[in-house]
Design an enzyme around this catalytic site. Structure first.
Site, short mmCIF file in Angstrom:
data_model
loop_
_atom_site.label_atom_id
_atom_site.label_comp_id
_atom_site.label_asym_id
_atom_site.label_seq_id
_atom_site.Cartn_x
_atom_site.Cartn_y
_atom_site.Cartn_z
N GLY A 2 56.21 37.47 43.40
CA GLY A 2 55.74 38.75 43.91
C GLY A 2 54.23 38.90 43.94
O GLY A 2 53.73 40.03 44.01
N HIS A 15 45.11 37.18 38.46
CA HIS A 15 45.03 38.37 37.61
C HIS A 15 46.16 38.38 36.61
O HIS A 15 47.28 37.94 36.91
CB HIS A 15 45.06 39.65 38.45
CG HIS A 15 46.20 39.73 39.42
ND1 HIS A 15 46.20 39.05 40.63
CD2 HIS A 15 47.38 40.40 39.37
CE1 HIS A 15 47.31 39.31 41.27
NE2 HIS A 15 48.06 40.13 40.53
P1 DGP Z 1 50.58 41.16 42.08
O1 DGP Z 1 51.85 41.66 42.71
O2 DGP Z 1 50.84 40.39 40.80
O3 DGP Z 1 49.70 40.41 43.05
O4 DGP Z 1 49.82 42.46 41.62
C1 DGP Z 1 48.84 43.09 42.33
C2 DGP Z 1 48.61 44.41 41.67
O5 DGP Z 1 47.38 44.94 42.12
C3 DGP Z 1 49.66 45.47 41.96
O6 DGP Z 1 50.31 45.84 40.75
C4 DGP Z 1 48.90 46.64 42.55
C5 DGP Z 1 47.47 46.33 42.20
N1 DGP Z 1 46.49 46.74 43.19
C6 DGP Z 1 46.50 46.41 44.50
N2 DGP Z 1 45.43 46.96 45.12
C7 DGP Z 1 44.74 47.61 44.15
C8 DGP Z 1 43.53 48.37 44.17
O7 DGP Z 1 42.86 48.55 45.19
N3 DGP Z 1 43.13 48.89 42.98
C9 DGP Z 1 43.82 48.72 41.82
N4 DGP Z 1 43.33 49.28 40.71
N5 DGP Z 1 44.96 48.01 41.78
C10 DGP Z 1 45.41 47.47 42.93
#
Ligand code: DGP
Length: 110
Positions: free
Chosen positions: A89, A96
């Site tokens: 996912g 990260h």
């Molecule tokens: P993943 O699915 O492991 O790639 O998680 C990506 C995460 O990043 C997801 O939980 C939502 C978060 N996310 C996406 N865009 C942004 C953003 O612009 N700001 C923040 N704070 N989180 C974000």
């Protein structure tokens, strides 16, 4: 450029939790637990699958533990997750670690 690179470059805002010379930690915009923080390295690596720098990975993990301690979920317990590529996912291709806590986690994850 990924959205996380834009956060690192301060082009878009994020709710920062902690920062050092290696990593930035900020609240996930779509939290899946009462505490849901993302820890990212300042170097752009697409995923764990492409990581070669053990020191960088160690800094991410140490920052995850620091965040958990400082946000009060160390004793109750927390989970650190690195979604890697499609089946896991991963949606943002800047490595990260998710730090999740403040509720009971189920196992195995869905
Ligand atoms: P993943 O699915 O492991 O790639 O998680 C990506 C995460 O990043 C997801 O939980 C939502 C978060 N996310 C996406 N865009 C942004 C953003 O612009 N700001 C923040 N704070 N989180 C974000």
């Amino acid at each position: 450029m990924t959205i996380f690179q834009k956060i690192l470059d301060r082009q878009i805002p994020a709710r920062s939790v902690a920062e050092d010379e290696h990593c930035l930690a900020f609240h996930d915009v779509n939290p899946q637990a009462p505490v849901h923080v993302l820890v990212i390295p300042k170097v752009a690596v697409r995923s764990l699958a492409e990581a070669t720098d053990a020191g960088m990975l160690g800094q991410v993990m140490l920052m995850a533990a620091r965040v958990a301690r400082e946000l009060g979920i160390e004793d109750s317990g927390y989970r650190v997750v690195l979604n890697t590529n499609g089946n896991a996912g991963q949606t943002v291709f800047h490595l990260h670690a998710h730090v999740l806590g403040g509720r009971v986690m189920t196992w195995p994850p869905g």
